[in-house]
Write an enzyme that holds these catalytic residues in place. Structure first.
Site, PDB file in Angstrom:
ATOM      1  N   LYS A   1       0.847  -1.204   0.000  1.00  0.00           N
ATOM      2  CA  LYS A   1       0.000   0.000   0.000  1.00  0.00           C
ATOM      3  C   LYS A   1       0.881   1.252   0.000  1.00  0.00           C
ATOM      4  O   LYS A   1       2.040   1.209   0.429  1.00  0.00           O
ATOM      5  CB  LYS A   1      -0.938   0.036   1.208  1.00  0.00           C
TER       6      LYS A   1
ATOM      7  N   PRO B   1       9.640  -4.099  -0.840  1.00  0.00           N
ATOM      8  CA  PRO B   1      10.789  -3.705  -0.010  1.00  0.00           C
ATOM      9  C   PRO B   1      10.417  -3.666   1.485  1.00  0.00           C
ATOM     10  O   PRO B   1       9.280  -3.324   1.835  1.00  0.00           O
ATOM     11  CB  PRO B   1      11.134  -2.301  -0.516  1.00  0.00           C
TER      12      PRO B   1
ATOM     13  N   ALA C   1       9.898  -0.074   4.671  1.00  0.00           N
ATOM     14  CA  ALA C   1       9.869   0.928   3.625  1.00  0.00           C
ATOM     15  C   ALA C   1       8.637   1.829   3.651  1.00  0.00           C
ATOM     16  O   ALA C   1       8.516   2.744   2.850  1.00  0.00           O
ATOM     17  CB  ALA C   1       9.939   0.220   2.269  1.00  0.00           C
ATOM     18  N   GLY C   2       7.689   1.548   4.562  1.00  0.00           N
ATOM     19  CA  GLY C   2       6.447   2.330   4.584  1.00  0.00           C
ATOM     20  C   GLY C   2       5.416   1.808   3.605  1.00  0.00           C
ATOM     21  O   GLY C   2       4.452   2.492   3.262  1.00  0.00           O
TER      22      GLY C   2
ATOM     23  N   GLY D   1       5.005  -6.319   5.690  1.00  0.00           N
ATOM     24  CA  GLY D   1       4.792  -7.315   6.741  1.00  0.00           C
ATOM     25  C   GLY D   1       3.321  -7.436   7.126  1.00  0.00           C
ATOM     26  O   GLY D   1       2.800  -8.535   7.302  1.00  0.00           O
TER      27      GLY D   1
ATOM     28  N   ASP E   1      -1.953  -1.758  10.792  1.00  0.00           N
ATOM     29  CA  ASP E   1      -2.281  -1.711   9.359  1.00  0.00           C
ATOM     30  C   ASP E   1      -2.913  -3.005   8.848  1.00  0.00           C
ATOM     31  O   ASP E   1      -3.363  -3.061   7.705  1.00  0.00           O
ATOM     32  CB  ASP E   1      -1.012  -1.452   8.531  1.00  0.00           C
TER      33      ASP E   1
HETATM   34  P1  ATP Z   1       4.420  -0.160   7.669  1.00  0.00           P
HETATM   35  O1  ATP Z   1       4.218   0.564   6.382  1.00  0.00           O
HETATM   36  O2  ATP Z   1       3.210  -0.965   8.120  1.00  0.00           O
HETATM   37  O3  ATP Z   1       5.024   0.675   8.751  1.00  0.00           O
HETATM   38  P2  ATP Z   1       6.889  -1.186   6.692  1.00  0.00           P
HETATM   39  O4  ATP Z   1       6.690  -1.368   5.226  1.00  0.00           O
HETATM   40  O5  ATP Z   1       7.573   0.072   7.103  1.00  0.00           O
HETATM   41  O6  ATP Z   1       5.497  -1.326   7.392  1.00  0.00           O
HETATM   42  P3  ATP Z   1       7.666  -3.937   6.982  1.00  0.00           P
HETATM   43  O7  ATP Z   1       8.257  -4.236   5.660  1.00  0.00           O
HETATM   44  O8  ATP Z   1       6.324  -4.468   7.261  1.00  0.00           O
HETATM   45  O9  ATP Z   1       7.712  -2.375   7.279  1.00  0.00           O
HETATM   46  O10 ATP Z   1       8.719  -4.480   8.058  1.00  0.00           O
HETATM   47  C1  ATP Z   1       9.077  -3.854   9.246  1.00  0.00           C
HETATM   48  C2  ATP Z   1       9.909  -4.848  10.064  1.00  0.00           C
HETATM   49  O11 ATP Z   1       9.065  -5.948  10.434  1.00  0.00           O
HETATM   50  C3  ATP Z   1      11.057  -5.447   9.271  1.00  0.00           C
HETATM   51  O12 ATP Z   1      12.241  -4.757   9.485  1.00  0.00           O
HETATM   52  C4  ATP Z   1      11.128  -6.880   9.768  1.00  0.00           C
HETATM   53  O13 ATP Z   1      12.137  -7.027  10.742  1.00  0.00           O
HETATM   54  C5  ATP Z   1       9.789  -7.181  10.432  1.00  0.00           C
HETATM   55  N1  ATP Z   1       8.923  -8.192   9.742  1.00  0.00           N
HETATM   56  C6  ATP Z   1       8.168  -9.097  10.362  1.00  0.00           C
HETATM   57  N2  ATP Z   1       7.487  -9.849   9.481  1.00  0.00           N
HETATM   58  C7  ATP Z   1       7.792  -9.402   8.261  1.00  0.00           C
HETATM   59  C8  ATP Z   1       7.381  -9.784   6.941  1.00  0.00           C
HETATM   60  N3  ATP Z   1       6.529 -10.800   6.713  1.00  0.00           N
HETATM   61  N4  ATP Z   1       7.887  -9.075   5.920  1.00  0.00           N
HETATM   62  C9  ATP Z   1       8.731  -8.044   6.150  1.00  0.00           C
HETATM   63  N5  ATP Z   1       9.168  -7.673   7.358  1.00  0.00           N
HETATM   64  C10 ATP Z   1       8.697  -8.329   8.422  1.00  0.00           C
END
Ligand code: ATP
Length: 313
Positions: free
Chosen positions: A11, A112, A115-116, A120, A154
């Site tokens: 997203k 990625p 990354a926002g 996960g 989220d």
């Molecule tokens: P959001 O936008 O919800 O803040 P994000 O994109 O910034 O999420 P994610 O890629 O979801 O961040 O990952 C944040 C941290 O969660 C990663 O550094 C990792 O250690 C941990 N993590 C746990 N499960 C997962 C997964 N299935 N995929 C990616 N990272 C994961």
């Protein structure tokens, strides 16, 4: 044994406001969410009579990564153990529904990490749906969303997908009119940022009224299917606290505009920057410039994608 495959879509936030930090430390938000075509693939298989959850990277993905000597798509940053949100989702479903059988999960990661882009959270949402299907649980959307919010703020949105307004701590969702077609260029700087650190550093309760984006203006542009107006009104209050940690963010925003994006913004807590394009050729040229040109040092991943679950114009 039956294997099911689910898509876990990334997203972006077409606008993001943090209203306040509550006494209990949670932040109240008001965010416009949009699914992207970019997705991870999650494969799930039931393990009859086995009291365990097995979580592994997708084999072909690993083989490709080894062959090219790269760490494909931030795979090294993903914990393949009980810290993984997919593992947490499977465990929660097994406990909630008293499941005796186990499950094997394979993740083909393309979104990625840190990354926002909610990679996960989206993987976790896919596992909640997948467990429901694989074990024939017939849990309704509301039940899945209530379980999802225990894993991450989220996750309820990721279960729903599409275009939505997210409020509360992210669990109060209102469907918005589907967005018109739009191409999206993603550029992620080399660093990752911690979502928690970015929210804390914002000190939102001390910010003046003018710091807050006009979320209703973005909703109105979506209602009118007006990408140009949407592009002009997009704001993300978290840029204030992410930019000191990731100075590439404003540079990438400027670069995207120079390269023809209609609008550009940091997604979520960053540091990924996205640009909106209606001209596909322009998007391709901008992607090439970011990968090879003078902008190359600003980012280590560039992805071309589009809005997902859209309406006809
Ligand atoms: P959001 O936008 O919800 O803040 P994000 O994109 O910034 O999420 P994610 O890629 O979801 O961040 O990952 C944040 C941290 O969660 C990663 O550094 C990792 O250690 C941990 N993590 C746990 N499960 C997962 C997964 N299935 N995929 C990616 N990272 C994961």
């Amino acid at each position: 044994m039956e294997t099911i495959k689910l898509e876990a879509h990334a997203k972006i936030n077409l606008s993001l406001d943090v209203l306040k930090r509550r006494e209990d430390g949670y932040h109240e938000v008001r965010m416009v969410m949009q699914s992207l075509a970019l997705c991870d693939d999650v494969y799930m298989e039931m393990l009859p009579g086995q009291d365990k959850i097995i979580l592994e990277p997708y084999k072909e993905h690993m083989a490709a990564a080894n062959q090219t000597g790269m760490t494909a798509h931030s795979l090294s940053e993903v914990p393949f153990d009980e810290r993984n949100l997919m593992y947490k989702a499977a465990k929660l479903m097994r406990e909630t529904f008293g499941l005796k059988d186990g499950v094997r999960l394979h993740l083909d990661k393309r979104i990625p990490t840190a990354a926002g882009l909610a990679g996960g959270s989206s993987d976790a949402a896919a596992v909640l749906r997948g467990m429901n299907e694989l074990f024939g649980l017939h849990a309704d959307e509301e039940t899945l969303a209530a379980l999802g919010v225990k894993i991450g703020a989220d996750v309820p949105y990721c279960l729903m997908g599409g275009t939505a307004l997210s409020e509360g701590i992210g669990e109060v969702l209102t469907e918005l009119p589907a967005a018109p077609p739009c191409r999206v260029l993603l550029a992620k700087p080399g660093c990752g940022v911690s979502t928690k650190a970015v929210y804390e550093a914002l000190h939102v309760n001390e910010r003046p009224e003018e710091a807050h984006p006009d979320i209703d203006a973005v909703i109105s542009a979506l209602q009118d299917k007006n990408i140009r107006r949407l592009s002009a009104r997009m704001r993300n209050i978290l840029e204030l606290s992410t930019i000191p940690l990731a100075p590439e963010v404003p540079k990438l925003k400027e670069a995207m505009l120079e390269l023809g994006a209609m609008g550009t913004l940091m997604s979520g807590s960053g540091p990924t920057v996205f640009g909106l394009f209606t001209d596909n050729e322009l998007l391709g040229k901008a992607a090439d410039a970011l990968r090879t040109g003078v902008y190359r040092e600003l980012c280590d991943e560039v992805i071309e994608t589009s809005f997902y679950r859209i309406t006809a114009l």
